[in-house]
Design a protein around this motif. Structure first.
Motif, PDB file in Angstrom:
ATOM      1  N   VAL A 174       0.858  -1.205   0.000  1.00 29.11           N
ATOM      2  CA  VAL A 174       0.000   0.000   0.000  1.00 29.11           C
ATOM      3  C   VAL A 174       0.885   1.243   0.000  1.00 29.11           C
ATOM      4  N   GLY A 186      -5.582   2.231  -3.050  1.00 26.39           N
ATOM      5  CA  GLY A 186      -4.595   2.464  -4.099  1.00 26.39           C
ATOM      6  C   GLY A 186      -3.437   1.491  -4.087  1.00 26.39           C
ATOM      7  N   THR A 205      -0.576  -7.937  -4.717  1.00 28.76           N
ATOM      8  CA  THR A 205       0.682  -8.648  -4.506  1.00 28.76           C
ATOM      9  C   THR A 205       1.883  -7.739  -4.711  1.00 28.76           C
ATOM     10  N   GLY A 206       2.637  -7.560  -3.650  1.00 32.65           N
ATOM     11  CA  GLY A 206       3.819  -6.705  -3.707  1.00 32.65           C
ATOM     12  C   GLY A 206       5.028  -7.411  -4.283  1.00 32.65           C
ATOM     13  N   VAL A 258       1.068 -13.305  -9.094  1.00 27.05           N
ATOM     14  CA  VAL A 258      -0.362 -13.608  -9.210  1.00 27.05           C
ATOM     15  C   VAL A 258      -0.615 -15.118  -9.164  1.00 27.05           C
ATOM     16  N   ILE A 262      -7.470   3.251 -19.360  1.00 21.06           N
ATOM     17  CA  ILE A 262      -6.951   2.295 -18.375  1.00 21.06           C
ATOM     18  C   ILE A 262      -6.003   2.997 -17.400  1.00 21.06           C
ATOM     19  N   HIS A 263      -5.713   2.296 -16.297  1.00 19.02           N
ATOM     20  CA  HIS A 263      -4.619   2.685 -15.411  1.00 19.02           C
ATOM     21  C   HIS A 263      -3.530   1.633 -15.543  1.00 19.02           C
ATOM     22  N   ASN A 314      -0.331   1.278  -9.862  1.00 20.55           N
ATOM     23  CA  ASN A 314      -1.062   1.572  -8.631  1.00 20.55           C
ATOM     24  C   ASN A 314      -0.182   2.484  -7.788  1.00 20.55           C
ATOM     25  N   LEU A 315      -0.579   2.753  -6.560  1.00 21.79           N
ATOM     26  CA  LEU A 315       0.150   3.743  -5.765  1.00 21.79           C
ATOM     27  C   LEU A 315       1.163   3.141  -4.785  1.00 21.79           C
ATOM     28  N   ALA A 316       1.263   1.817  -4.766  1.00 22.36           N
ATOM     29  CA  ALA A 316       2.240   1.180  -3.868  1.00 22.36           C
ATOM     30  C   ALA A 316       3.644   1.296  -4.461  1.00 22.36           C
ATOM     31  N   ALA A 317       4.659   1.189  -3.599  1.00 20.76           N
ATOM     32  CA  ALA A 317       6.042   1.369  -4.047  1.00 20.76           C
ATOM     33  C   ALA A 317       6.528   0.206  -4.914  1.00 20.76           C
ATOM     34  N   LYS A 318       5.877  -0.943  -4.808  1.00 22.08           N
ATOM     35  CA  LYS A 318       6.255  -2.069  -5.662  1.00 22.08           C
ATOM     36  C   LYS A 318       5.042  -2.957  -5.872  1.00 22.08           C
ATOM     37  N   SER A 319       5.075  -3.747  -6.932  1.00 25.20           N
ATOM     38  CA  SER A 319       3.957  -4.628  -7.231  1.00 25.20           C
ATOM     39  C   SER A 319       4.418  -5.761  -8.127  1.00 25.20           C
ATOM     40  N   SER A 320       3.853  -6.951  -7.918  1.00 22.64           N
ATOM     41  CA  SER A 320       4.088  -8.070  -8.830  1.00 22.64           C
ATOM     42  C   SER A 320       2.775  -8.515  -9.454  1.00 22.64           C
ATOM     43  N   SER A 321       1.830  -7.583  -9.567  1.00 24.38           N
ATOM     44  CA  SER A 321       0.499  -7.938 -10.047  1.00 24.38           C
ATOM     45  C   SER A 321       0.340  -7.671 -11.533  1.00 24.38           C
ATOM     46  N   HIS A 324       3.662  -5.762 -16.583  1.00 28.17           N
ATOM     47  CA  HIS A 324       4.158  -4.434 -16.215  1.00 28.17           C
ATOM     48  C   HIS A 324       3.776  -3.392 -17.275  1.00 28.17           C
ATOM     49  N   LEU A 325       2.487  -3.053 -17.308  1.00 24.04           N
ATOM     50  CA  LEU A 325       2.007  -2.106 -18.319  1.00 24.04           C
ATOM     51  C   LEU A 325       2.631  -0.724 -18.133  1.00 24.04           C
TER      52      LEU A 325
END
Lengths: 461, 461
Positions: A340, A406, A410-411, A415, B173-174, B177-184, B187-188
């Protein structure tokens, strides 16, 4: 499958193709609660050419292909729900080149992070990304893994300079180059990293490494409450202190650490920290951080520069998941992995902590809080339907809380199948763009089908 | 085009649609030597809805669309070679939200970097990426721009957390997101950044910002030769000093700086440096760097903590391209932009310097050498066919030298049309993957056609 085996046999030796039940069973699961499923065949390529040939065969026979490192994934990534061929990369485990002068290293995908760091140490270098497990670099790239040092050094996507990738049709490409930055063409490197084997198989990776810092201080700090600890972290981040590691471990998890790692850390909400830098800068950072933490109620602070003590501390942290697994034989692990925005971190962790307490299932909260990323780890009895249901509802609640603020579902774990139900909610119409990319690059959906995106070609999950 | 204008008019006001010759001429060029080409229509959207509607109309009439910020691109990105609609984002120039507690800021694409930093300064924050030009954030994301602080803080791709993008069919589209990292998911974010308007139009960007460092020291160091200076930089990087800026400027360019910025810097191969950190750590970094530079023959070293002197130094550096343009009225600017692995940097810059000298065309070498990225800037007389030919051959030589050493043809300017001839050489079969992605996301090739990749649908470049 006979035809597939026959075709594979024309190029691969017999010991590279297995239909042995034990081998298949080993490739039917990951480290968590996800349902198992057997591959029909496990192959062990020794070269890019082997992988390319395997993909040609798979394409010809429309056989699903699932890449496999060492099986430490946490969301079912390596489980072949449509059976078919599992490609085990354990024979492609060579460190191909260490370019000291460029701070780059080229490895095969089956090299594990500990294997790499053992070798790099001889050169005074280290590779920063450190998930808890001793995962393969190929698997870590596939999930865009990160770890305790990400707050300073970044995630896999920041540290992979180039990859050799075998595409769905067997063609081989390079996704990047060796320069530190580039604006040339679409960012394929970033696209393939985190693609979880659904767009191609990685056969070589060039990674950015760092010199081992000359001065390192590690520290432990405890707090009266979980909220205090997290608020201390956000204050450290706001102060712009270039902290190298900042990990949160809750009381339940400190207990597990003490039991498994034979430590006697105070059983309280705890931060494990580390600082890298030059001698005087580091002391100033440490002192400032300590001051901030004391402002947030820190009631115990201990720092150590001794190498052995530091290593023990981080080994204890890395082994935390295994500490739980070891202590709850027969139960299965489920992990939440939300990240987050910083401003939402304290509330998110507090929320997860409260919900976890209500659950009455053994578990704890831990995480890479410097990145706004934390895990609720719970050990569930898969025979107990009620417990499984409650656990899944808990996972969903934590994810939804993060998405509404926001964040991301998954950080760092990826998935797989476990976080697939949240993809539409998180990405909205962007999920259709992802699906279009998958279709463009793997038109017959043979690459790790059922993971990340659903393609309507009769997936049987 | 009448039908297109009519369709646009149903949603856009008259002052948002222009076919005025002067307006069209302003949108027919960038800052360099690339051939100009007029759009048929220039539109000025005020909202995401406007952009979405424009794309729907463009799709309906199969009209090419070229996004335009302020036209500071360097490889013809904004030049509409197939005419059609140019979308000028100058009316979408609002800073929408400054989230201090998350170190995030949300802007419209037409906001310029200087506009943003002026506002952020009130909060003690700054946005790090600083190309020479006062470009728009949308344009900077489109080219994956970087600048003098990239060696410490990263490129656009590292600092854009999320974007709102209007796709070829008008859907919105978005990408993150607003988190510092993501593996979701795929990687658009990384894919759209650097896509140069060929995959979608950016309508909102959420950027990561930093607190203005409390302690900053800038420095200038001169060296007997260009090679000495570059070797000093590679030594500083190898020593792991977390330098915030390290810029190389050759003798010819120092002359231009002195003339344009009324400075009296010694006319020698020069490094401009900057250090950010806590007070004591910074002094240690500075002293260590000075020692390293002296080992490499540094014959003059001057550091300054004074704000005004520092600002003058960096303004002078940022205005360097304009210093050349200003001094060679009637000539056009051409820039090389290669980036190479650190170990190849000294030889690459030396090679470019030698080739530049042979050319006998005014110009110089400068660059973000901490990233292995440098520019040869030359001012060419476009009427002189021989000179144009020689200049292009020079560009090609410098690019080829870099590609043969694992580098990239463009470190930060992007491909546009100028670096398109090198895409196959740099990316090999990966260029086909890029083309497939372009076809999947923009099947009718209406989004900035002729840029980055060539699609065989009768492009007329």
């Amino acid at each position: 499958m006979k035809q597939v085996i026959q075709a594979l046999s024309t190029k691969l030796s017999n010991d590279q193709i297995s239909t042995n039940d034990t081998v298949k069973e080993l490739h039917s699961k990951d480290e968590t609660y996800h349902q198992t499923s057997l591959p029909d065949i496990v192959v062990f390529p020794k070269s890019t050419e082997d992988v390319s040939y395997i993909m040609e065969v798979a394409q010809k026979f429309q056989t699903p292909v699932t890449p496999f490192g060492v099986g430490t994934s946490l969301e079912g990534h390596v489980i072949p729900y449509q059976n078919g061929i599992t490609i085990d990369f354990s024979l492609m485990n060579q460190i191909l080149e260490i370019k000291e002068s460029d701070l780059l290293v080229k490895v095969q995908p089956g090299v594990t992070r500990e294997q790499l760091n053992k070798e790099l140490k001889k050169y005074g270098l280290f590779f920063t990304v450190d998930p808890g497990a001793n995962a393969t670099l190929g698997g870590m790239a596939a999930t865009n893994a990160s770890g305790t040092t990400t707050v300073k050094y970044g995630v896999m996507r920041d540290l992979v300079r180039d990859m050799e990738v075998v595409l769905a049709d067997g063609n081989v490409i390079h996704t990047g180059n060796l320069a530190a930055k580039s604006s040339s063409g679409y960012h394929l490197n970033g696209l393939f990293i985190g693609s979880e084997g659904t767009l191609g198989c990685f056969t070589e990776l060039t990674l950015q490494v760092y010199g081992i810092p000359e001065h390192i201080v590690a520290a432990r700090a405890t707090f009266p409450t979980l909220t205090n600890a997290i608020e201390a972290v956000t204050s450290i981040l706001h102060a712009g202190i270039p902290i190298a590691r900042v990990e949160f471990v809750d009381e339940a998890s400190v207990k597990q650490i003490n039991k498994f790692s034979e430590s006697d850390y105070p059983v309280k909400p705890t931060l494990f920290l580390e600082f890298h830098g030059n001698a005087s800068g580091l002391q100033e950072d440490l002192a400032f951080s300590k001051e901030i933490m004391q402002d947030h109620g820190c009631d115990y602070f201990n720092s150590e520069t001794d190498n052995a003590a530091r290593n023990h501390l981080w080994d204890a942290r890395h082994n935390l998941a295994y500490a739980y697994i070891h202590d709850y034989v027969g139960k299965k692990m489920m992990l939440t992995d939300v990240a987050v925005p910083i401003s939402e971190l304290a509330n998110s962790v507090t929320y997860a902590g409260e919900e976890l307490e209500k659950l009455n299932i053994p578990g704890g909260i831990l995480g890479h809080v410097g990145d706004g990323n934390f895990h609720s780890l719970i050990m569930i009895d898969m025979e107990n339907e009620e417990e499984v249901k409650k656990a899944k509802q808990f996972n969903e609640k934590v994810v939804r809380y993060a998405l509404e603020r926001g964040g991301t579902c998954t950080g760092e774990h990826g998935v797989g199948v476990g976080k697939k139900p949240y993809q539409r909610e998180e990405h909205g119409a962007a999920l259709d763009v992802m699906t279009n990319i998958k279709k463009a690059l793997d038109p017959n959906n043979i690459l790790n089908p059922d993971k990340i995106v659903d393609i309507d070609n009769g997936g049987n999950l």
